[in-house]
Design a protein around this motif. Structure first.
Motif, mmCIF file in Angstrom:
data_model
loop_
_atom_site.group_PDB
_atom_site.id
_atom_site.type_symbol
_atom_site.label_atom_id
_atom_site.label_comp_id
_atom_site.label_asym_id
_atom_site.label_seq_id
_atom_site.Cartn_x
_atom_site.Cartn_y
_atom_site.Cartn_z
ATOM 1 N N UNK A 145 0.879 -1.173 -0.091
ATOM 2 C CA UNK A 145 -0.012 -0.160 0.214
ATOM 3 C C UNK A 145 0.969 1.270 0.137
ATOM 4 N N UNK A 146 1.816 1.265 0.602
ATOM 5 C CA UNK A 146 2.782 2.423 0.751
ATOM 6 C C UNK A 146 3.459 2.607 -0.472
ATOM 7 N N UNK A 147 4.042 1.416 -0.955
ATOM 8 C CA UNK A 147 4.764 1.591 -2.144
ATOM 9 C C UNK A 147 3.921 2.101 -3.356
ATOM 10 N N UNK A 148 2.674 1.742 -3.327
ATOM 11 C CA UNK A 148 1.906 2.576 -4.607
ATOM 12 C C UNK A 148 1.902 4.064 -4.360
ATOM 13 N N UNK A 149 2.081 4.638 -3.404
ATOM 14 C CA UNK A 149 2.111 5.913 -3.042
ATOM 15 C C UNK A 149 3.603 6.611 -3.016
ATOM 16 N N UNK A 150 4.443 5.751 -3.058
ATOM 17 C CA UNK A 150 5.830 5.915 -3.056
ATOM 18 C C UNK A 150 6.468 6.262 -1.645
ATOM 19 N N UNK A 151 5.842 5.758 -0.659
ATOM 20 C CA UNK A 151 6.322 6.250 0.565
ATOM 21 C C UNK A 151 7.184 4.770 1.121
ATOM 22 N N UNK A 152 8.449 5.306 1.505
ATOM 23 C CA UNK A 152 9.235 4.007 1.818
ATOM 24 C C UNK A 152 9.147 3.903 3.377
ATOM 25 N N UNK A 153 9.136 2.300 3.587
ATOM 26 C CA UNK A 153 9.013 2.107 5.140
ATOM 27 C C UNK A 153 10.304 1.417 5.456
ATOM 28 N N UNK A 154 10.996 1.945 6.470
ATOM 29 C CA UNK A 154 12.074 1.353 7.211
ATOM 30 C C UNK A 154 11.878 0.951 8.540
ATOM 31 N N UNK A 155 11.887 -0.302 8.699
ATOM 32 C CA UNK A 155 11.574 -0.928 9.712
ATOM 33 C C UNK A 155 12.711 -1.409 10.723
ATOM 34 N N UNK A 156 12.779 -1.167 11.910
ATOM 35 C CA UNK A 156 14.022 -1.527 13.053
ATOM 36 C C UNK A 156 13.656 -1.900 14.076
ATOM 37 N N UNK A 157 14.038 -2.981 14.485
ATOM 38 C CA UNK A 157 14.272 -3.537 15.796
ATOM 39 C C UNK A 157 15.235 -2.992 16.662
ATOM 40 N N UNK A 158 14.694 -2.536 17.884
ATOM 41 C CA UNK A 158 15.578 -2.029 18.827
ATOM 42 C C UNK A 158 15.242 -2.512 20.267
ATOM 43 N N UNK A 159 16.252 -3.085 20.943
ATOM 44 C CA UNK A 159 15.964 -3.569 22.272
ATOM 45 C C UNK A 159 15.367 -2.464 23.065
ATOM 46 N N UNK A 160 14.537 -2.898 24.077
ATOM 47 C CA UNK A 160 13.734 -2.057 24.765
ATOM 48 C C UNK A 160 14.460 -1.040 25.634
ATOM 49 N N UNK A 161 14.617 0.160 25.158
ATOM 50 C CA UNK A 161 15.296 1.128 25.941
ATOM 51 C C UNK A 161 14.511 2.565 26.334
ATOM 52 N N UNK A 162 13.268 2.483 25.979
ATOM 53 C CA UNK A 162 12.451 3.616 26.289
ATOM 54 C C UNK A 162 12.162 4.361 24.735
ATOM 55 N N UNK A 163 11.223 5.206 24.911
ATOM 56 C CA UNK A 163 10.818 5.785 23.776
ATOM 57 C C UNK A 163 11.788 7.106 23.333
ATOM 58 N N UNK A 164 12.632 7.466 24.162
ATOM 59 C CA UNK A 164 13.621 8.483 23.868
ATOM 60 C C UNK A 164 14.528 7.801 22.993
ATOM 61 N N UNK A 165 15.071 6.578 23.488
ATOM 62 C CA UNK A 165 16.135 6.109 22.633
ATOM 63 C C UNK A 165 15.897 5.635 21.361
ATOM 64 N N UNK A 166 14.511 5.392 21.048
ATOM 65 C CA UNK A 166 14.001 4.858 19.879
ATOM 66 C C UNK A 166 13.887 6.164 18.836
ATOM 67 N N UNK A 167 13.279 7.401 19.387
ATOM 68 C CA UNK A 167 13.329 8.445 18.654
ATOM 69 C C UNK A 167 14.716 9.057 18.152
ATOM 70 N N UNK A 168 15.517 8.928 19.022
ATOM 71 C CA UNK A 168 16.963 9.406 18.757
ATOM 72 C C UNK A 168 17.488 8.429 17.665
ATOM 73 N N UNK A 169 17.290 7.317 17.866
ATOM 74 C CA UNK A 169 17.614 6.271 16.723
ATOM 75 C C UNK A 169 16.976 6.713 15.493
ATOM 76 N N UNK A 170 15.694 7.189 15.438
ATOM 77 C CA UNK A 170 15.055 7.524 14.142
ATOM 78 C C UNK A 170 15.690 8.837 13.542
ATOM 79 N N UNK A 171 15.991 9.883 14.470
ATOM 80 C CA UNK A 171 16.515 11.016 14.161
ATOM 81 C C UNK A 171 18.023 10.871 13.533
ATOM 82 N N UNK A 172 18.765 9.874 13.814
ATOM 83 C CA UNK A 172 20.011 9.567 13.230
ATOM 84 C C UNK A 172 19.832 8.752 11.961
ATOM 85 N N UNK A 173 18.670 8.262 11.832
ATOM 86 C CA UNK A 173 18.399 7.677 10.419
ATOM 87 C C UNK A 173 17.748 8.459 9.449
#
Length: 331
Positions: free
Chosen positions: A58-86
């Motif tokens: 569905x996302x490919x049809x509208x040209x939206x890229x999905x990047x999925x990452x698994x991260x050990x549970x370190x809290x929402x702040x760690x997940x957001x920081x990981x996303x910022x760096x990507x």
């Protein structure tokens, strides 16, 4: 400024596939699509990944890229920081896995940013409160919030007057300098801490439309009022030790008492008392000497404000009933 308006959406999630699908749908329905979704999953099972895989076509049809990452549970702040760096796009949206945005969200922000000619401007939108079925709710806290524009740093130091959720803000990526990341040591107040550091060197303006839908449900992280209240002390401790243009100790002291008064039936006073006693620096700087000296006046002021608000909203009778039944329960 020239605008290509590419957007990366950062979505941290943890075992919320039953809500995440609606968040993904709200992105698909945008009249102006983002470039990429960065989903950072800390779940203990594969159900979130299975959901994401089912949406890829569905996302490919509208040209939206999905990047999925698994991260050990370190809290929402760690997940957001990981996303910022990507992130690589011009703009960043922090969207929680239970958030919804209106179809015109990105189009409205694009219209605003395309007419901005300064590098240090950040735009945000107002919100609408909804229930799990998408029905609009009366926002009883709305009268307590006001929207400011321009240099809001001093106002934001005294009260988190607009930031109910980070998804109200679409951040130009360049304003997130290398030192502006989420403080992973904070279990509560991390959004306020983050937006304060952004506001210290940028101006804010509002798009006065309810483009963000804040969903109330049983598993909202803010439902445990005692948890939020207790862990806010870490945020208070951090900022009290910083040099700020506003004397925040008295203001935040009043805020603590005010939070206690308006949430009396929902708070675990044993946990809160233990935390206050253990936080010696806050106990000295905020609850002594000026604040406790005017304790009676502060409590009276809080009761008057709360009483007026409760009568106006019809909540006073509800809380009186809660106190009555709690009292009977423990007799």
């Amino acid at each position: 400024m020239t605008h290509n308006f590419s957007v990366d959406i950062i979505i941290p999630t943890y075992n919320r596939e039953y809500l995440l699908w609606e968040t993904l749908n709200s992105v698909l329905l945008q009249t102006l699509h983002p470039k990429r979704l960065i989903i950072v999953d800390s779940s203990s099972n594969n159900s979130v990944k299975a959901l994401i895989d089912s949406y890829r076509s569905k996302f490919k049809e509208v040209e939206i890229i999905i990047d999925f990452y698994y991260q050990k549970k370190n809290g929402v702040s760690a997940a957001r920081n990981f996303g910022i760096n990507k992130a690589t796009s011009d703009y960043i949206l922090f969207l929680d896995s239970d958030d919804l945005i209106r179809p015109s969200y990105f189009a409205e922000f694009f219209s605003y940013y395309s007419h901005v000619h300064t590098q240090n401007t950040v735009a945000y939108t107002s919100l609408e409160l909804i229930d799990e079925q998408g029905n609009s709710l009366e926002d009883l806290l709305a009268p307590l919030f006001s929207y400011h524009t321009g240099n809001i740093y001093n106002e934001l130091l005294t009260s988190n007057f607009f930031m109910r959720n980070l998804a109200q803000v679409l951040f130009p990526r360049h304003v997130l300098a290398k030192d502006i990341r989420f403080d992973e040591s904070l279990l509560s107040g991390e959004d306020w801490d983050f937006i304060l550091r952004v506001a210290n060197s940028n101006e804010f303006n509002i798009i006065d439309k309810r483009l963000f839908l804040f969903r109330r449900h049983q598993l909202n992280t803010g439902n445990d009022k005692s948890y939020v209240f207790i862990h806010n002390f870490s945020f208070f401790r951090k900022w009290i030790n910083l040099k700020t243009p506003v004397r925040i100790t008295d203001v935040w002291g009043r805020s603590i008492i005010f939070q206690i008064m308006i949430r009396l039936p929902q708070l675990d006073f044993y946990r809160i008392t233990q935390k206050v006693i253990s936080e010696k620096i806050l106990y000295r700087k905020m609850l002594f000497p000026k604040f406790l000296g005017n304790l009676f006046l502060n409590v009276l002021y809080t009761l008057i404000i709360y009483g007026i608000r409760s009568v106006c909203t019809g909540r006073l009778l509800k809380y009186l009933k809660v106190f009555y039944f709690q009292r009977r329960k423990y007799k």
